[in-house]
Design a protein around this motif. Sequence first.
Motif, PDB file in Angstrom:
ATOM      1  N   HIS A 190       0.838  -1.302   0.066  1.00 40.09           N
ATOM      2  CA  HIS A 190      -0.102   0.029  -0.098  1.00 40.09           C
ATOM      3  C   HIS A 190       0.783   1.601   0.000  1.00 40.09           C
ATOM      4  CE1 HIS A 190       0.890  -0.105   4.237  1.00 40.09           C
ATOM      5  NE2 HIS A 190       0.151   0.949   4.618  1.00 40.09           N
ATOM      6  N   LEU A 191       2.152   0.907   0.010  1.00 45.26           N
ATOM      7  CA  LEU A 191       2.994   2.237  -0.096  1.00 45.26           C
ATOM      8  C   LEU A 191       3.976   2.325  -1.238  1.00 45.26           C
ATOM      9  CD1 LEU A 191       4.722   1.993   3.674  1.00 45.26           C
ATOM     10  CD2 LEU A 191       2.508   3.363   2.869  1.00 45.26           C
ATOM     11  N   THR A 192       3.178   1.758  -2.377  1.00 42.72           N
ATOM     12  CA  THR A 192       3.983   1.503  -3.521  1.00 42.72           C
ATOM     13  C   THR A 192       3.174   2.001  -4.897  1.00 42.72           C
ATOM     14  OG1 THR A 192       3.173  -0.597  -4.226  1.00 42.72           O
ATOM     15  CG2 THR A 192       5.095  -0.445  -2.819  1.00 42.72           C
ATOM     16  N   SER A 193       2.048   2.621  -4.477  1.00 41.23           N
ATOM     17  CA  SER A 193       0.999   3.135  -5.761  1.00 41.23           C
ATOM     18  C   SER A 193       1.064   4.603  -5.931  1.00 41.23           C
ATOM     19  CB  SER A 193      -0.473   2.889  -5.397  1.00 41.23           C
ATOM     20  OG  SER A 193      -0.915   3.383  -4.193  1.00 41.23           O
ATOM     21  N   VAL A 194       0.441   4.888  -7.023  1.00 40.99           N
ATOM     22  CA  VAL A 194       0.270   6.443  -7.459  1.00 40.99           C
ATOM     23  C   VAL A 194      -0.463   7.063  -6.302  1.00 40.99           C
ATOM     24  CG1 VAL A 194      -0.732   8.108  -9.045  1.00 40.99           C
ATOM     25  CG2 VAL A 194       0.527   6.072  -9.814  1.00 40.99           C
ATOM     26  N   ALA A 195      -1.451   6.528  -5.746  1.00 41.25           N
ATOM     27  CA  ALA A 195      -2.464   7.034  -4.621  1.00 41.25           C
ATOM     28  C   ALA A 195      -1.610   7.396  -3.326  1.00 41.25           C
ATOM     29  CB  ALA A 195      -3.394   6.350  -4.292  1.00 41.25           C
ATOM     30  N   TYR A 196      -0.552   6.536  -3.105  1.00 41.30           N
ATOM     31  CA  TYR A 196       0.395   6.899  -1.975  1.00 41.30           C
ATOM     32  C   TYR A 196       1.307   7.966  -2.342  1.00 41.30           C
ATOM     33  CZ  TYR A 196       4.481   6.569   0.935  1.00 41.30           C
ATOM     34  OH  TYR A 196       5.679   6.910   1.502  1.00 41.30           O
ATOM     35  N   VAL A 197       1.923   8.257  -3.652  1.00 40.78           N
ATOM     36  CA  VAL A 197       2.710   8.998  -3.977  1.00 40.78           C
ATOM     37  C   VAL A 197       2.093  10.242  -3.993  1.00 40.78           C
ATOM     38  CG1 VAL A 197       4.173   9.932  -5.971  1.00 40.78           C
ATOM     39  CG2 VAL A 197       4.348   7.527  -5.381  1.00 40.78           C
ATOM     40  N   ARG A 198       0.680  10.402  -4.494  1.00 44.29           N
ATOM     41  CA  ARG A 198      -0.090  11.718  -4.655  1.00 44.29           C
ATOM     42  C   ARG A 198      -0.270  12.044  -3.020  1.00 44.29           C
ATOM     43  NH1 ARG A 198      -4.201   9.547  -8.862  1.00 44.29           N
ATOM     44  NH2 ARG A 198      -2.957  10.311 -10.799  1.00 44.29           N
ATOM     45  N   ALA A 199      -0.203  11.093  -2.133  1.00 47.80           N
ATOM     46  CA  ALA A 199      -0.661  11.606  -0.785  1.00 47.80           C
ATOM     47  C   ALA A 199       0.774  12.430  -0.134  1.00 47.80           C
ATOM     48  CB  ALA A 199      -1.023  10.382   0.400  1.00 47.80           C
ATOM     49  N   ALA A 200       1.840  11.785  -0.421  1.00 53.73           N
ATOM     50  CA  ALA A 200       3.138  12.218   0.016  1.00 53.73           C
ATOM     51  C   ALA A 200       3.488  13.503  -0.819  1.00 53.73           C
ATOM     52  CB  ALA A 200       4.386  11.300  -0.569  1.00 53.73           C
ATOM     53  N   ALA A 201       3.190  13.725  -1.920  1.00 48.65           N
ATOM     54  CA  ALA A 201       3.269  15.088  -2.570  1.00 48.65           C
ATOM     55  C   ALA A 201       2.535  16.209  -2.150  1.00 48.65           C
ATOM     56  CB  ALA A 201       2.835  14.937  -4.061  1.00 48.65           C
ATOM     57  N   ARG A 202       1.161  15.738  -1.498  1.00 47.22           N
ATOM     58  CA  ARG A 202       0.206  16.788  -0.936  1.00 47.22           C
ATOM     59  C   ARG A 202       0.981  17.268   0.491  1.00 47.22           C
ATOM     60  NH1 ARG A 202      -3.277  17.098   2.739  1.00 47.22           N
ATOM     61  NH2 ARG A 202      -2.707  14.980   3.440  1.00 47.22           N
ATOM     62  N   VAL A 203       1.762  16.516   0.898  1.00 49.15           N
ATOM     63  CA  VAL A 203       2.079  17.304   2.535  1.00 49.15           C
ATOM     64  C   VAL A 203       3.308  17.976   1.983  1.00 49.15           C
ATOM     65  CG1 VAL A 203       0.974  15.489   3.572  1.00 49.15           C
ATOM     66  CG2 VAL A 203       3.279  15.312   3.023  1.00 49.15           C
ATOM     67  N   LEU A 204       4.131  18.162   1.041  1.00 51.61           N
ATOM     68  CA  LEU A 204       5.242  18.526   0.735  1.00 51.61           C
ATOM     69  C   LEU A 204       4.798  20.197   0.275  1.00 51.61           C
ATOM     70  CD1 LEU A 204       7.167  16.070  -1.538  1.00 51.61           C
ATOM     71  CD2 LEU A 204       7.643  16.841   0.886  1.00 51.61           C
ATOM     72  N   ARG A 205       5.633  20.895   0.809  1.00 52.72           N
ATOM     73  CA  ARG A 205       5.773  22.354   0.655  1.00 52.72           C
ATOM     74  C   ARG A 205       6.159  22.639  -0.820  1.00 52.72           C
ATOM     75  NH1 ARG A 205       7.936  22.912   5.999  1.00 52.72           N
ATOM     76  NH2 ARG A 205       6.099  23.512   7.071  1.00 52.72           N
ATOM     77  N   ASP A 206       6.169  23.785  -1.202  1.00 52.25           N
ATOM     78  CA  ASP A 206       6.452  24.064  -2.528  1.00 52.25           C
ATOM     79  C   ASP A 206       8.084  23.984  -2.453  1.00 52.25           C
ATOM     80  OD1 ASP A 206       6.458  24.843  -5.291  1.00 52.25           O
ATOM     81  OD2 ASP A 206       7.101  27.042  -4.689  1.00 52.25           O
ATOM     82  N   GLY A 207       8.823  23.026  -3.315  1.00 48.25           N
ATOM     83  CA  GLY A 207      10.340  23.037  -3.525  1.00 48.25           C
ATOM     84  C   GLY A 207      10.674  21.710  -2.348  1.00 48.25           C
ATOM     85  N   GLY A 208       9.514  21.098  -2.015  1.00 48.69           N
ATOM     86  CA  GLY A 208       9.791  19.824  -0.796  1.00 48.69           C
ATOM     87  C   GLY A 208      10.267  18.917  -1.863  1.00 48.69           C
ATOM     88  N   VAL A 209      11.194  17.967  -1.103  1.00 51.69           N
ATOM     89  CA  VAL A 209      11.717  16.596  -1.761  1.00 51.69           C
ATOM     90  C   VAL A 209      11.125  15.422  -1.014  1.00 51.69           C
ATOM     91  CG1 VAL A 209      13.819  15.511  -2.173  1.00 51.69           C
ATOM     92  CG2 VAL A 209      13.777  18.078  -2.341  1.00 51.69           C
ATOM     93  N   TYR A 210      10.822  14.390  -1.956  1.00 53.69           N
ATOM     94  CA  TYR A 210      10.511  13.113  -1.333  1.00 53.69           C
ATOM     95  C   TYR A 210      11.641  12.061  -1.599  1.00 53.69           C
ATOM     96  CZ  TYR A 210       8.102   8.459  -1.405  1.00 53.69           C
ATOM     97  OH  TYR A 210       7.663   7.446  -1.090  1.00 53.69           O
ATOM     98  N   LEU A 211      12.013  11.241  -0.449  1.00 53.77           N
ATOM     99  CA  LEU A 211      13.003  10.386  -0.631  1.00 53.77           C
ATOM    100  C   LEU A 211      12.395   9.201   0.013  1.00 53.77           C
ATOM    101  CD1 LEU A 211      15.541  12.655   1.378  1.00 53.77           C
ATOM    102  CD2 LEU A 211      15.528  12.297  -0.980  1.00 53.77           C
ATOM    103  N   ALA A 212      12.963   8.067  -1.082  1.00 47.94           N
ATOM    104  CA  ALA A 212      12.432   6.844  -0.800  1.00 47.94           C
ATOM    105  C   ALA A 212      13.574   5.593  -0.798  1.00 47.94           C
ATOM    106  CB  ALA A 212      11.285   6.229  -1.643  1.00 47.94           C
ATOM    107  N   ASN A 213      13.804   4.905   0.266  1.00 45.74           N
ATOM    108  CA  ASN A 213      14.583   3.877   0.292  1.00 45.74           C
ATOM    109  C   ASN A 213      13.946   2.566  -0.059  1.00 45.74           C
ATOM    110  OD1 ASN A 213      17.043   2.103   0.894  1.00 45.74           O
ATOM    111  ND2 ASN A 213      16.336   2.078   2.942  1.00 45.74           N
ATOM    112  N   LEU A 214      14.347   1.995  -1.291  1.00 49.40           N
ATOM    113  CA  LEU A 214      13.737   0.893  -1.803  1.00 49.40           C
ATOM    114  C   LEU A 214      14.544  -0.314  -2.211  1.00 49.40           C
ATOM    115  CD1 LEU A 214      11.478   2.767  -4.075  1.00 49.40           C
ATOM    116  CD2 LEU A 214      10.797   1.756  -1.922  1.00 49.40           C
TER     117      LEU A 214
END
Length: 170
Positions: free
Chosen positions: A44-68
């Motif tokens: 449940h942490l590998t889908s587009v819906a999850y990535v959209r949720a992560a992007a939503r909480v990021l401020r403008d210029g924010g960065v998402y990092l994933a260890n996979l």
Amino acid sequence: LPLPEAARVELHAADAREWLESGPSDSADVVVADVFGGSRVPAHLTSVAYVRAAARVLRDGGVYLANLPDAAPFAFLRSQLATLGTVFEELVLIAEPGVLRGRRFGNAVLVAGHRPVDVATLTRFTAADAFPARVEHGAALREFIGGARAVRDEDAVPSPEPPDGAFGIG
């Protein structure tokens, strides 16, 4: 842990997706996804819906990092990059060269954002690290992703099971 008070890092003890879906919009500069259920990233942490949720909480210029984790032929890693690419304009892959050459199972760090990443500086830092890594970006990364498709919730699977001894266990 514990982090110094001045660190300005807020930790949340919750299911990552549930927190991201209900957390405040535009509230984080960085989201670090280093989440494992046992030795695997939960589906449940590998889908587009999850990535959209992560992007939503990021401020403008924010960065998402994933260890996979993954190994050649990198079906999971490629699908995760394709998934991130549905939401973020900028993608960077960082991994130990032996992993990228398909010599062994290992972890990769994915960097995603809406603004350009300073790839030159990142490349210098990772090359000089005690455990040097390679940075892929731009055309080389698009070639690596190839025809991989973004992951929908209904198609999501956990990351691959590491082989015995992959991380000094087993």
